[in-house]
Design a protein around this motif. Structure first.
Motif, PDB file in Angstrom:
ATOM      1  N   TYR A 235      -9.691  -0.406  -5.592  1.00 54.95           N
ATOM      2  CA  TYR A 235     -10.761   0.514  -5.922  1.00 54.95           C
ATOM      3  C   TYR A 235     -11.390   1.144  -4.837  1.00 54.95           C
ATOM      4  O   TYR A 235     -11.675   2.207  -5.019  1.00 54.95           O
ATOM      5  N   SER A 236     -11.150   0.888  -3.622  1.00 53.80           N
ATOM      6  CA  SER A 236     -11.662   1.307  -2.388  1.00 53.80           C
ATOM      7  C   SER A 236     -10.662   2.835  -2.292  1.00 53.80           C
ATOM      8  O   SER A 236     -11.212   3.781  -1.649  1.00 53.80           O
ATOM      9  N   SER A 237      -9.563   2.456  -2.633  1.00 53.21           N
ATOM     10  CA  SER A 237      -8.469   3.666  -2.234  1.00 53.21           C
ATOM     11  C   SER A 237      -8.831   4.920  -3.515  1.00 53.21           C
ATOM     12  O   SER A 237      -8.755   5.932  -3.204  1.00 53.21           O
TER      13      SER A 237
ATOM     14  N   ARG B 118      -6.104  -0.037 -12.563  1.00 50.59           N
ATOM     15  CA  ARG B 118      -6.311  -1.243 -13.451  1.00 50.59           C
ATOM     16  C   ARG B 118      -5.151  -2.006 -13.494  1.00 50.59           C
ATOM     17  O   ARG B 118      -5.150  -3.176 -13.542  1.00 50.59           O
ATOM     18  N   SER B 119      -3.939  -1.278 -13.811  1.00 57.92           N
ATOM     19  CA  SER B 119      -2.781  -1.901 -13.980  1.00 57.92           C
ATOM     20  C   SER B 119      -2.224  -2.571 -12.572  1.00 57.92           C
ATOM     21  O   SER B 119      -1.889  -3.903 -12.760  1.00 57.92           O
ATOM     22  N   MET B 120      -2.716  -2.140 -11.492  1.00 59.65           N
ATOM     23  CA  MET B 120      -2.403  -2.736 -10.316  1.00 59.65           C
ATOM     24  C   MET B 120      -3.041  -3.746 -10.022  1.00 59.65           C
ATOM     25  O   MET B 120      -2.831  -4.934  -9.538  1.00 59.65           O
TER      26      MET B 120
ATOM     27  N   TYR C  37       0.627  -1.118   0.037  1.00 58.64           N
ATOM     28  CA  TYR C  37      -0.193  -0.095  -0.074  1.00 58.64           C
ATOM     29  C   TYR C  37       0.937   1.199   0.086  1.00 58.64           C
ATOM     30  O   TYR C  37       0.679   2.149  -0.888  1.00 58.64           O
ATOM     31  N   LEU C  38       2.003   1.306   0.805  1.00 63.59           N
ATOM     32  CA  LEU C  38       2.716   2.479   0.950  1.00 63.59           C
ATOM     33  C   LEU C  38       3.588   2.572  -0.070  1.00 63.59           C
ATOM     34  O   LEU C  38       4.126   3.534  -0.573  1.00 63.59           O
ATOM     35  N   ASN C  39       4.159   1.531  -0.632  1.00 61.46           N
ATOM     36  CA  ASN C  39       5.468   1.860  -1.280  1.00 61.46           C
ATOM     37  C   ASN C  39       4.897   1.754  -3.036  1.00 61.46           C
ATOM     38  O   ASN C  39       5.819   2.002  -3.611  1.00 61.46           O
ATOM     39  N   THR C  40       3.927   1.014  -3.337  1.00 66.39           N
ATOM     40  CA  THR C  40       3.553   0.692  -4.818  1.00 66.39           C
ATOM     41  C   THR C  40       2.255   1.608  -4.951  1.00 66.39           C
ATOM     42  O   THR C  40       1.972   2.233  -5.493  1.00 66.39           O
ATOM     43  N   LEU C  41       1.039   1.154  -4.098  1.00 65.49           N
ATOM     44  CA  LEU C  41      -0.266   1.526  -4.506  1.00 65.49           C
ATOM     45  C   LEU C  41      -0.595   3.085  -4.285  1.00 65.49           C
ATOM     46  O   LEU C  41      -0.789   3.720  -5.137  1.00 65.49           O
TER      47      LEU C  41
END
Length: 218
Positions: free
Chosen positions: A187-189, A174-176, A4-8
């Motif tokens: 999608y919540s994020s 979509r890529s993630m 979540y912190l490093n990628t998303l």
């Protein structure tokens, strides 16, 4: 948490920046071009010009936005005219928006009675001075709340530009999802980021409508 912190989050925030850029740039085109079209349609006496503006408005309002984007991005490329994804998104949404704002401005001009023009002429103002100093400011004031609502809708509609590979927030999402399968988290994020962008704008539009009052509505 590391994902979540490093990628998303960094990816989605980068996409959100593109979303804001596309929104502001296309909104600028829509507001300026739409106003010019409305002025010409309202005050020009050339039937050919009026017909051309009507055709423009109907063409861009009655064809799905995604079709216009595909024409700009894929269609023009097939004849040797290449436009990259972000400029194509800005141009496409701006041209569509100009058709929408043209009608908004025309409603503003239509709400002004003939007495405004007659009073301006009575004090010796030229037609151009009347349009510039009397009619346009009032029409713009009337149009402001609908323009604010349009800006809010435009920001949400930018999600469709991911279809032409514009790297906005939905493109990254979509890529993630494809690579991580963390559909609910991603999608919540996205929903929370859209809320964070939309709520201040919606609040500003509501404040504007309240400030202008009933006279601002068309």
């Amino acid at each position: 948490m590391d994902f979540y912190l490093n990628t998303l989050l960094p990816g989605l925030l980068t996409g959100a920046g593109v979303t804001v850029t596309v929104t502001l740039a296309s909104l600028s085109i829509a507001v300026v071009l739409g106003f010019l079209l409305a002025l010409l349609r309202q005050f020009a006496s050339l039937k050919v010009m009026n017909l051309a503006i009507d055709v423009y408005v109907e063409f861009f309002r009655n064809i799905p936005a995604l079709t216009h984007l595909f024409i700009l991005y894929f269609g023009l490329a097939s004849i040797g005219v290449t436009i990259t994804s972000i400029p194509a998104a800005i141009l496409g949404l701006g041209l569509i928006g100009a058709a929408i704002t043209c009608d908004i401005y025309r409603s503003g001009f239509a709400a002004l009675g003939l007495g405004q023009t007659e009073a301006a002429r009575a004090v010796g103002m030229t037609p151009m001075q009347t349009i510039r100093y009397i009619l346009s400011p009032q029409a713009f004031r009337i149009a402001m709340p609908p323009l604010g609502n349009y800006a809010l809708q435009l920001m949400k509609d930018t999600s469709i530009v991911s279809a032409i590979a514009a790297p906005e927030i939905m493109f990254f999402a979509r890529s993630m999802v494809t690579s991580s399968f963390k559909t609910t988290l991603i999608y919540s994020s996205v929903a929370l980021i859209y809320l964070a962008m939309s709520i201040p704008l919606a609040w500003g539009v509501a404040r504007l409508e309240g400030k202008l009052g009933g006279n601002a509505h068309v």
